[in-house]
Design an enzyme around this catalytic site. Structure first.
Site, PDB file in Angstrom:
ATOM      1  N   ALA A 140     -30.034   8.337 -17.769  1.00 30.91           N
ATOM      2  CA  ALA A 140     -31.332   8.173 -18.432  1.00 30.91           C
ATOM      3  C   ALA A 140     -31.077   7.855 -19.909  1.00 30.91           C
ATOM      4  CB  ALA A 140     -32.185   9.429 -18.298  1.00 30.91           C
ATOM      5  N   PHE A 141     -32.070   7.296 -20.587  1.00 25.21           N
ATOM      6  CA  PHE A 141     -31.825   6.792 -21.948  1.00 25.21           C
ATOM      7  C   PHE A 141     -31.488   7.895 -22.944  1.00 25.21           C
ATOM      8  CE2 PHE A 141     -35.159   7.782 -24.972  1.00 25.21           C
ATOM      9  CZ  PHE A 141     -36.152   8.321 -24.167  1.00 25.21           C
ATOM     10  N   LYS A 142     -31.778   9.147 -22.593  1.00 23.35           N
ATOM     11  CA  LYS A 142     -31.528  10.233 -23.534  1.00 23.35           C
ATOM     12  C   LYS A 142     -30.044  10.401 -23.851  1.00 23.35           C
ATOM     13  CE  LYS A 142     -35.858  12.610 -22.888  1.00 23.35           C
ATOM     14  NZ  LYS A 142     -36.520  11.805 -21.827  1.00 23.35           N
ATOM     15  N   ASP A 143     -29.181   9.852 -22.985  1.00 24.03           N
ATOM     16  CA  ASP A 143     -27.739   9.904 -23.269  1.00 24.03           C
ATOM     17  C   ASP A 143     -27.376   9.194 -24.580  1.00 24.03           C
ATOM     18  OD1 ASP A 143     -26.899  11.325 -20.972  1.00 24.03           O
ATOM     19  OD2 ASP A 143     -26.939   9.495 -19.771  1.00 24.03           O
TER      20      ASP A 143
END
Ligand SMILES: *Cc1c(COP(=O)(O)O)cnc(C)c1O
Length: 449
Positions: free
Chosen positions: A108-111
């Protein structure tokens, strides 16, 4: 570069202080005291690799971190991504593109932000010698990304509260199957709101906070926003040169952190045309952008759970700029909203941001339509970005890999979406700790570990 609070009641601080504190002491959010003009750099930056671009951009902001140290932090942050472009663009048609932000370790983009934040923390601990304890509450993706960003980092212990039985089985595995001895997933009986409320109370105990070196990783941390700015720059450079200034960036939105990062990049002189905030049925932001009325509603669980949010904390940063940096006005809006659940703007300035809303029925239909038309599988969050009429070229930000949401995908297109890293997890042992959702129980657990 100095950092100020949106509420204007505390003196400016350094980059490292803003990052270490997370939230400003007056309850506001940190922002750069002045936004730099990036236009003069664009020509030189266009040909850089993702990590080089990130370093060049961060060097403008992290002025109290040594450049060689910053280079190391950035390099380590993007080694666990499974695509050479880090944030690749897929072309679906001549005027429809997807920016894939799911090639990091938790898909997910939170990485993008949490890998970077983990390395920033590690460097800071090495510099100061003070270990820290990270405490967070999650409804799924943030906790997994935080755990993987902090995995094995010297001097960091990570405690993540989540509602037992209410995160998806794969999200739970991402948090509980790491095998790391500095990570403690805490399953609580109760809802996400119970977890969040207990966490906030723990943070208010200043004595305990000092004792364990308490730190937060939620999306109010400015380092997360800045790390996310980089993929907007990278995407702008990777779009076909002849149309890139005509492309609207469409951003599946919950807490307003992702789209805020893009909007800041535009404000810093990068000629991005505009943005669309794509919400699910929890549409407080869509209603705001359509009517100028910011009004709280109940959270209704949806097929795009990471966007099931009503109070979008990063909206305060946008508000600060749209009210011409008037901190008193920000304080008035926030306190009125807190007391009454509503604020009516007399003339709301949307500043180039449009909006859309997508309900659960539409999410399924869109996944099917995008698959049939382009052979592309979009996850339920990304699907919200494909809503509505296309007016000119669009770049849809894909915030998660479809394999994280297998049930919705099978239901929509009749076939499975898988990812090797998730398959590996299914064979691993779950290690989690049951804790009562009370501040006393959480503090006792943290002290004991
Ligand atoms: C967190 C998240 C979002 C929402 O992003 P915000 O920055 O909160 O607007 C959207 N999609 C996915 C998959 C997420 O994990």
């Amino acid at each position: 570069m100095k950092y100020i609070s949106t509420r204007g009641l505390v003196p400016p601080v350094s980059f490292s202080t803003a990052i270490a504190e997370g939230l400003a002491p007056d309850g506001g959010l940190y922002l750069p005291a002045e936004l730099p003009d990036l236009a003069p750099f664009l020509k030189d930056w266009e040909s850089l690799s993702y990590a080089q671009l990130c370093e060049a951009f961060m060097a403008v902001f992290a002025t109290d971190i040594d450049r060689a140290e910053l280079q190391g932090i950035v390099e380590r942050s993007y080694t666990k991504f499974d695509h050479a472009d880090i944030a690749p663009i897929q072309k679906l048609s001549d005027d429809l593109f997807v920016l894939e932000l799911f090639h990091g370790p938790t898909l997910a983009f939170k990485d993008f932000a949490l890998q970077f934040l983990g390395n920033l923390y590690e460097a800071q601990i090495a510099r100061t010698g003070n270990p820290i304890s990270v405490l967070g509450a999650t409804s799924g993706d943030t906790g997994a990304a935080a755990i993987h960003g902090l995995l094995g980092k010297t001097g960091v212990k990570t405690f993540i509260l989540y509602p037992d039985g209410r995160v998806s089985p794969l999200q739970e595995r991402q948090m509980t199957c790491t095998g790391a001895n500095n990570v403690f997933p805490l399953a609580i009986k109760g809802s996400f709101d119970d977890a969040q409320a207990a966490m906030k109370t723990v943070f208010e105990d200043r004595v305990f906070a000092a004792e364990v070196g308490l730190s937060a990783v939620n999306s109010i941390n400015l380092a997360r926003i800045l790390a996310q700015c980089v993929y907007y720059l990278s995407a702008f450079f990777r779009l076909p040169a002849e149309i890139r200034e005509d492309v609207t960036f469409v951003v599946p939105t919950g807490n307003f952190g992702n789209v805020l990062a893009g909007w800041l990049v535009q404000r810093m002189g990068v000629p991005i045309k505009g943005f669309r905030v794509a919400t699910n049925q929890n549409d407080i932001l869509h209603r705001l952008f359509q009517t100028g009325i910011y009004q709280l509603d109940e959270v209704a669980p949806s097929l795009a759970p990471s966007m099931d949010i009503q109070v979008a904390s990063n909206f305060e940063r946008f508000l600060y700029y749209s009210e011409d940096c008037d901190s008193a006005k920000v304080r008035e809006v926030i306190s009125t909203f807190k007391q009454t659940g509503k604020y009516v703007f007399e003339d709301f300035k949307s500043d180039g941001i449009s909006s859309s809303r997508t309900n659960d029925t539409e999410i399924g239909a869109i996944i099917k339509r995008v698959y049939e038309r382009y052979g592309y599988v979009a996850d339920p969050h990304t699907a919200c970005g494909f809503t509505g009429l296309f007016d000119g070229p669009q770049l849809v930000l894909s915030t998660a890999h479809p394999a994280k949401f297998p049930d919705t995908i099978v239901e929509s297109i009749g076939q499975d979406s898988t990812h090797p890293s998730l398959e590996t997890l299914k064979a691993r042992q779950i290690v989690k700790h049951s804790v009562e959702p009370t501040p006393a129980a959480i503090k006792a657990f943290m002290r004991a570990h």
